[in-house]
Each structure stands twice: as C-alpha cells, then as structure tokens.
Design a protein around this motif. Structure first.
Motif, PDB file in Angstrom:
ATOM      1  N   SER A  59      -0.188   9.581  -6.994  1.00  0.00           N
ATOM      2  CA  SER A  59      -0.720   8.258  -6.687  1.00  0.00           C
ATOM      3  C   SER A  59      -1.699   7.819  -7.759  1.00  0.00           C
ATOM      4  N   PRO A  60      -1.595   6.583  -8.271  1.00  0.00           N
ATOM      5  CA  PRO A  60      -2.584   6.091  -9.238  1.00  0.00           C
ATOM      6  C   PRO A  60      -3.956   5.882  -8.613  1.00  0.00           C
ATOM      7  N   PHE A  61      -4.039   5.912  -7.267  1.00  0.00           N
ATOM      8  CA  PHE A  61      -5.312   5.737  -6.569  1.00  0.00           C
ATOM      9  C   PHE A  61      -5.851   7.062  -6.027  1.00  0.00           C
ATOM     10  N   GLN A  62      -5.338   8.167  -6.488  1.00  0.00           N
ATOM     11  CA  GLN A  62      -5.695   9.479  -5.939  1.00  0.00           C
ATOM     12  C   GLN A  62      -7.210   9.655  -5.880  1.00  0.00           C
ATOM     13  N   ARG A  97       9.461   0.875  -3.014  1.00  0.00           N
ATOM     14  CA  ARG A  97       8.147   1.447  -3.344  1.00  0.00           C
ATOM     15  C   ARG A  97       8.336   2.916  -3.659  1.00  0.00           C
ATOM     16  N   VAL A  98       7.781   3.345  -4.773  1.00  0.00           N
ATOM     17  CA  VAL A  98       7.885   4.744  -5.151  1.00  0.00           C
ATOM     18  C   VAL A  98       6.950   5.560  -4.267  1.00  0.00           C
ATOM     19  N   LEU A  99       7.483   6.588  -3.630  1.00  0.00           N
ATOM     20  CA  LEU A  99       6.692   7.418  -2.725  1.00  0.00           C
ATOM     21  C   LEU A  99       5.923   8.492  -3.497  1.00  0.00           C
ATOM     22  N   LEU A 139       0.592   2.754   5.638  1.00  0.00           N
ATOM     23  CA  LEU A 139       0.964   1.342   5.742  1.00  0.00           C
ATOM     24  C   LEU A 139       0.392   0.526   4.594  1.00  0.00           C
ATOM     25  N   LEU A 140      -0.853   0.759   4.238  1.00  0.00           N
ATOM     26  CA  LEU A 140      -1.484  -0.011   3.172  1.00  0.00           C
ATOM     27  C   LEU A 140      -0.911   0.352   1.808  1.00  0.00           C
ATOM     28  N   ARG A 141      -0.512   1.598   1.628  1.00  0.00           N
ATOM     29  CA  ARG A 141       0.081   2.000   0.356  1.00  0.00           C
ATOM     30  C   ARG A 141       1.421   1.292   0.143  1.00  0.00           C
ATOM     31  N   ARG A 176      -7.112  -3.949  -9.619  1.00  0.00           N
ATOM     32  CA  ARG A 176      -8.060  -3.143  -8.865  1.00  0.00           C
ATOM     33  C   ARG A 176      -8.579  -3.893  -7.638  1.00  0.00           C
ATOM     34  N   ASP A 177      -8.261  -5.178  -7.548  1.00  0.00           N
ATOM     35  CA  ASP A 177      -8.745  -5.967  -6.411  1.00  0.00           C
ATOM     36  C   ASP A 177      -8.233  -5.378  -5.101  1.00  0.00           C
ATOM     37  N   ALA A 178      -9.144  -5.127  -4.184  1.00  0.00           N
ATOM     38  CA  ALA A 178      -8.836  -4.614  -2.841  1.00  0.00           C
ATOM     39  C   ALA A 178      -8.217  -3.219  -2.866  1.00  0.00           C
ATOM     40  N   ALA A 179      -8.311  -2.522  -4.000  1.00  0.00           N
ATOM     41  CA  ALA A 179      -7.782  -1.155  -4.075  1.00  0.00           C
ATOM     42  C   ALA A 179      -8.753  -0.187  -3.401  1.00  0.00           C
ATOM     43  N   PHE A 180      -8.256   0.971  -2.983  1.00  0.00           N
ATOM     44  CA  PHE A 180      -9.068   1.949  -2.269  1.00  0.00           C
ATOM     45  C   PHE A 180      -8.432   3.322  -2.426  1.00  0.00           C
TER      46      PHE A 180
END
Length: 358
Positions: A262-265, A356-358, A300-302, A232-236
């Motif tokens: 997305s796991p960060f949805q 990377r999985v889109l 880009l970050l993803r 979770r570090d630096a996740a958004f």
C-alpha cells in the motif's frame, strides 16, 4: 456460466439481449425487442446499477410506447425488467442473468422508446422514513436491517456474519438508506443486490479467489492502463472507530494500513506518523466491535483511494462489481484486483472495467 460459454467470451462471439417486464409478480412481457442499450455498475454510488435501453416503438403490431397506461410493460410505476445476456455457444444461446432493474423513466421520440432503469436499491433510496425509526429492546442488527428493507427487498445474510443486539436509544429520523449504511458499517458488513433480486448482506472482504485472468494484449482486444490521479488530500493510514460502552465510557478500536504494497502503509514513506480517519457510531458498544468496524471501514475507504486500472476488453457478461480478477499489464503480473465499476454494452462493442489493485 458454463465452461463452453467462458471459453467463447474470451474472443469474438455473437451475442443477444433478452428482457422481461414484471409488475407485482405478474409477467407483463417476456420478449421486449431491445435494439440497443448498456449497463453500468459503480460500487461508489448509493444505487450502483444503471441500465439504458432503446426499443422500437412498434413491432409485430404491438406499441411499446407506454403513453398513459400504468400497466404497460415499459411504464415506470413499479415495472421491473429481468435482463439476460445471451452468448452463442454453437448454434444456440446460453443466457446469463444480469439481474433485475426498476424502470425509472420511459420516453418516446418518433419511432424509438428510450427506457432508463436503476438497481433495486432505488426502492430503499427513495423511501424516506415518515416518522423516526426506533429499534425495540429485542432488536438486533439483522432485525433492524429487515425492518428497514422488507418487503421492498428480501434480505439474505452471509454465514460469516455474527448478529448482536442493538443498543437502546438508537433513532433514525428520515434517511432510510443512511440508517442501513450506519448499521452495516458498525457491523463490518456491506450490501449488494444479487442477480435474483435479493439484498445480500455479507462481511466486507476482498479475499475471494480471482474469477478471471486478464492479460494486456492489444492483438486479442484487451488494453490495461493506469487511471485516475494521485493526491494526499483526505489520505490516511489509520482508521479509528469510536463508540460508547454500557456505562457511558468512550471506547475505540484502531485499524492500521499494514499492507506493505500500500502506498499509504502505516510507518512507511507516506507518513511515519499516524494520519487517522475517525468514525463514530452509537452502535459500537465494545472494543471488539470497534476494531471490527475499523478494519471493515479501512477496506471500504481503500476502495476509493487505492491504485486503479482501466481495462478495455471483449465483453464478459459473467462479471459484476466486487469480483476479483488477476491482471497482467501496466507493470503488474498476475495482480489481484477488485472490480469497482464496469460498463457492459447491450450490442456488439467493448466493455470497460475500473479495477482496484489489492
């Protein structure tokens, strides 16, 4: 690549490497005897491409040790190598251009010369500004990029990019590549060096159709497995791009991670509240520009944070970073994935991809 070559590289085949050396547009050597080597590409690096070659010191009476000769084909004084990967398509080779690479170091040990090369963005990365760079009142994003890059590389712009003026008062002090990155981020664009040696600037996108289908089948030499770690570090789940309009008012645009896969949805299980990543640039002067920059920055970050796979396969010399492939394996079926890093051997061996999985 021809249809024949594309079919051949799906299984075992005979390969070869061809390398030319050029200096200032002049061909120095058209048949460097490459005994071994490898090529790696990683989109997370400032200069994504790295090449290493092993060359016998003497062949056919020629000494491949550059010594102190600044005009030697393997010296590191501006010499560039054009490298082609050959695929035997039935008694003759089809040559696939892997690109142009700048020689950064050559060393000799006994009867072997080791050559290290990097991508042509090295020319930009090492060329810090000797005085502050200030765009003029007539400059645009495109003209600023050209001024920072040319004549080291010729710049080409994608058709979907919309140019616009640069606000007055912009200044970059020393880091040329950082200045280019700031302009591209505000533009919602990304750069890559093409196989012909041009710097192509194009809109950030992962929407291209897959160029290859990869299936996890150890019997045919392809292995797909999950790679990396989870944190979770630096996740958004939100990107906020901030700027300033012509009247000095603070403005911003927001892009939410709305991908249901997305796991960060945003609004999902990761966190029902916004977890923002903030980005600020004086190049953003309208809300529309802020929104475009935020959406591009999210993509880009993803690339750095999203789910990754490691693929081991028979070498495919037509693949480069940024290509989209369809992957079946590791619990996925026909999933669209973007190549983020790769390693291609210049002798018989296995190729590795990080996707990377889109």
């Amino acid at each position: 690549m021809s249809a024949t070559a594309l079919a051949v590289v799906q299984g075992s085949y005979t390969m070869d490497i061809r390398a030319e050396s050029w200096l200032g547009g002049v061909l120095l050597a058209d048949s460097i005897p490459v005994a071994d080597g490898s090529e790696s590409r990683d989109r997370s690096l400032a200069v994504p491409e790295q090449v290493s070659l092993t060359v016998p010191r003497r062949t056919d009476g020629f000494d491949w040790d550059p010594g102190t000769d600044p005009a030697h084909p393997l010296a590191a004084y501006g010499q560039m190598l054009r490298i082609d990967y050959g695929v035997d398509v039935g008694g003759q080779f089809e040559w696939i251009n892997r690109g142009w690479f700048l020689i950064t170091e050559s060393s000799t040990d006994g009867d072997t010369v080791s050559v290290s090369c990097q991508g042509l963005l090295t020319l930009i990365d090492e060329a810090n500004l000797i005085s502050p760079f200030q765009p003029s009142s007539t400059d645009t994003l495109a003209s600023v990029i050209r001024a920072l890059v040319e004549p080291a590389l010729t710049v080409s712009f994608g058709a979907s990019l919309v140019d616009r003026a640069v606000p007055l008062g912009m200044q970059w002090d020393s880091d040329r590549l950082a200045a280019i990155t700031e302009v591209l981020t505000a533009w919602g664009a990304a750069e890559r060096v093409t196989e012909d040696g041009y710097l192509l600037i194009e809109t950030v996108s992962d929407a291209d159709a897959p160029v290859l289908s990869i299936t996890d089948d150890r019997a045919t030499g392809t292995v797909v497995r999950w790679a990396g770690s989870t944190t979770r570090d630096a996740a958004f789940n939100v990107v906020v791009a901030q700027g300033e309009d012509a009247n000095g008012n603070q403005i911003q645009g927001v892009a939410y991670d709305g991908d249901p896969l997305s796991p960060f949805q945003y609004g999902g299980n990761f966190n029902p509240l916004p977890v923002p990543y903030a980005y600020q640039s004086s190049l953003l002067t309208t809300v529309a520009q802020c929104r475009t920059a935020a959406a591009a920055q999210l993509k880009l970050l993803r690339r750095q944070a999203f789910r990754r796979l490691q693929i081991t396969m028979v070498p495919h010399p037509g693949l480069v970073t940024g290509d989209i492939v369809a992957v079946t394996g590791a619990g996925l079926r026909g999933a669209r994935c973007a190549i983020e890093a790769l390693s291609l051997p210049y002798s018989p061996g296995e190729q590795s991809l990080t996707v990377r999985v889109l």
